[in-house]
Write a protein that holds these residues in place. Structure first.
Motif, PDB file in Angstrom:
ATOM      1  N   LYS A  66       0.422  -1.067   0.352  1.00 48.80           N
ATOM      2  CA  LYS A  66       0.048   0.067  -0.057  1.00 48.80           C
ATOM      3  C   LYS A  66       0.930   1.333   0.254  1.00 48.80           C
ATOM      4  N   THR A 119      -0.739   7.696   3.793  1.00 49.27           N
ATOM      5  CA  THR A 119      -0.429   6.748   5.099  1.00 49.27           C
ATOM      6  C   THR A 119      -0.743   6.652   6.126  1.00 49.27           C
ATOM      7  N   ARG A 140      -4.957   6.797   5.750  1.00 48.35           N
ATOM      8  CA  ARG A 140      -5.304   5.494   6.295  1.00 48.35           C
ATOM      9  C   ARG A 140      -5.473   4.762   6.918  1.00 48.35           C
ATOM     10  N   LYS A 141      -4.419   5.474   7.957  1.00 49.54           N
ATOM     11  CA  LYS A 141      -3.951   4.375   9.273  1.00 49.54           C
ATOM     12  C   LYS A 141      -4.582   4.651   9.922  1.00 49.54           C
ATOM     13  N   LEU A 142      -4.953   6.269  10.381  1.00 48.90           N
ATOM     14  CA  LEU A 142      -5.997   6.763  10.937  1.00 48.90           C
ATOM     15  C   LEU A 142      -6.863   7.225  10.520  1.00 48.90           C
ATOM     16  N   TRP A 196      -5.562  11.510  11.601  1.00 47.56           N
ATOM     17  CA  TRP A 196      -5.145  11.767  10.138  1.00 47.56           C
ATOM     18  C   TRP A 196      -4.348  13.242  10.091  1.00 47.56           C
ATOM     19  N   ASP A 242      -8.514   3.238   1.189  1.00 43.25           N
ATOM     20  CA  ASP A 242      -7.212   2.983   0.660  1.00 43.25           C
ATOM     21  C   ASP A 242      -6.817   3.358  -0.980  1.00 43.25           C
TER      22      ASP A 242
END
Length: 411
Positions: A85, A153, A156-158, A162, A313
């Motif tokens: 990713k 990133t 996508r992750k937080l 974010w 994503d």
């Protein structure tokens, strides 16, 4: 030798006779006719460029989404990254930034080269300009790809926080740019050479050292290869601090004018403007990211099916985000301009007070008026000026002069 009382007696009548407003009008009256009309037209055209730059940028992003090019770029990035990713996000960012640089090149040529020649501001041939554009585009693509990788990133992750972490990341990227730009980026476009020994060089160093600026050298940049504009700067942080002036300033102005400009630039360093502007623009970046967090999903929910954006994503989310950011940037123009203008005004006063050359400062303001409208309306200055106008700067100098008439070191 005059006593303090005798000096005060001499100064008082002179100060009473000197009218800063009348002196300002007298300076402004020296620029009129075709020169004033050209300057006003050039700067006022820049107001429309704010809008047209946004229309071009957002329009191209919209077109790339509507034609499916963005979706295909995302698919290619996914295939080349083989399921990674982070790799997909970085490859997509690189591909998209490179593509938009190429697609917008005709518009960039008009704004950055043709229009500058139309108003007599550029000294550069088109091939030379294109060579520098290519270097700049390559750097922007690589650095921008890394910055967007970090933001995508985090996005996508937080999903909830974010934008807050992205604000911190934006501040770090700005800080790194301030540290590395003078050492690694700017020398790619111009040569920096030590200023030859002269009384003027000694005076600049004396001003710097008297105000705690850690330098024992002054550099001259060969900006006349590209432009007729005068400029100077104190750039960098810590070990990368550099005092520089361009050759146009050195060759087109008198010694008091150079001292006034260098006093202004030293003021940015002494007053801690690098830190305060870094904080200010980091906070503005945080506002951008917060708005993007709310507005981009809404925009994708309305149009995402035809754009074939798969979801959070998918790095293609970047493209509708750029549309939102472009609109927001236009709306925040008065805010960003006012933030910069506040700092510039502080540096103006510091420069006049340090150089003690109010008339040199006034003459420099007139030269800057070759490409900045000298006398805007009050609202016009608030909205469109990221530096004080020529009238504002000259009036500041003349008011300072009125309070220091007769002092022996006033230039």
């Amino acid at each position: 030798m005059m006593t303090m009382l005798e000096l005060a007696v001499v100064q008082a009548p002179a100060a009473q006779m000197f009218d800063p407003v009348a002196a300002t009008h007298a300076y402004l009256a020296t620029v009129n006719g075709a020169a004033r009309a050209r300057s006003d037209a050039y700067f006022e055209g820049g107001y429309w460029l704010i809008l047209w730059n946004a229309v071009v940028g957002a329009g191209i992003a919209w077109g790339l989404l509507q034609t499916g090019i963005v979706a295909r770029l995302s698919g290619k990035a996914e295939a080349w990254a083989r399921g990674r990713k982070a790799g997909r996000a970085f490859l997509f960012s690189i591909l998209y930034l490179a593509l938009t640089s190429i697609v917008t090149l005709p518009w960039t040529i008009y704004v950055g080269w043709l229009r500058e020649h139309q108003y007599g501001m550029s000294n550069q041939t088109l091939p030379a300009w294109l060579g520098e554009w290519l270097i700049g585009a390559a750097i922007s693509t690589i650095v921008g790809g890394l910055a967007l990788l970090a933001l995508l990133t985090l996005y996508r992750k937080l999903p909830r926080s974010w934008w807050a972490w992205g604000t911190l990341a934006s501040g770090i990227f700005l800080l790194v740019g301030l540290l590395l730009g003078p050492v690694f980026i700017e020398p790619l476009f111009n040569r920096y050479t030590p200023m030859p020994a002269s009384p003027l060089r000694d005076q600049i160093l004396q001003m710097a050292q008297a105000n705690g600026v850690p330098t024992d050298n002054v550099l001259v940049v060969d900006a006349s290869r590209q432009t007729k504009r005068i400029s100077a700067n104190v750039a960098g942080l810590g070990p990368t601090v550099r005092v520089a002036l361009n050759d146009n300033l050195l060759h087109r102005t008198s010694a008091p004018e150079v001292r006034a400009v260098m006093g202004h630039e030293l003021g940015h360093y002494v007053l801690g403007h690098t830190a305060s502007l870094l904080i200010g623009f980091t906070l503005i970046a945080g506002l951008f990211l917060l708005v993007l967090d709310r507005a981009t999903p809404w925009l994708v929910s309305r149009c995402g099916r035809s754009w074939r954006i798969a979801g959070r994503d998918d790095p293609a989310m970047l493209v509708p985000a750029t549309i939102v950011a472009t609109v927001l940037a236009v709306l925040l123009t008065p805010v960003t301009n006012s933030l910069i203008r506040f700092h510039e005004s502080q540096a103006d006063y510091f420069g006049i007070n340090t150089s003690r050359a109010p008339d040199g400062w006034a003459r420099v303001a007139l030269k800057l008026g070759e490409y900045r409208k000298l006398e805007p309306g009050p609202l016009e200055e608030i909205v469109f000026y990221d530096h004080p106008s020529g009238r504002t700067r000259i009036l500041m100098g003349m008011r300072w002069k009125a309070h220091h008439l007769g002092e022996p070191d006033v230039q």
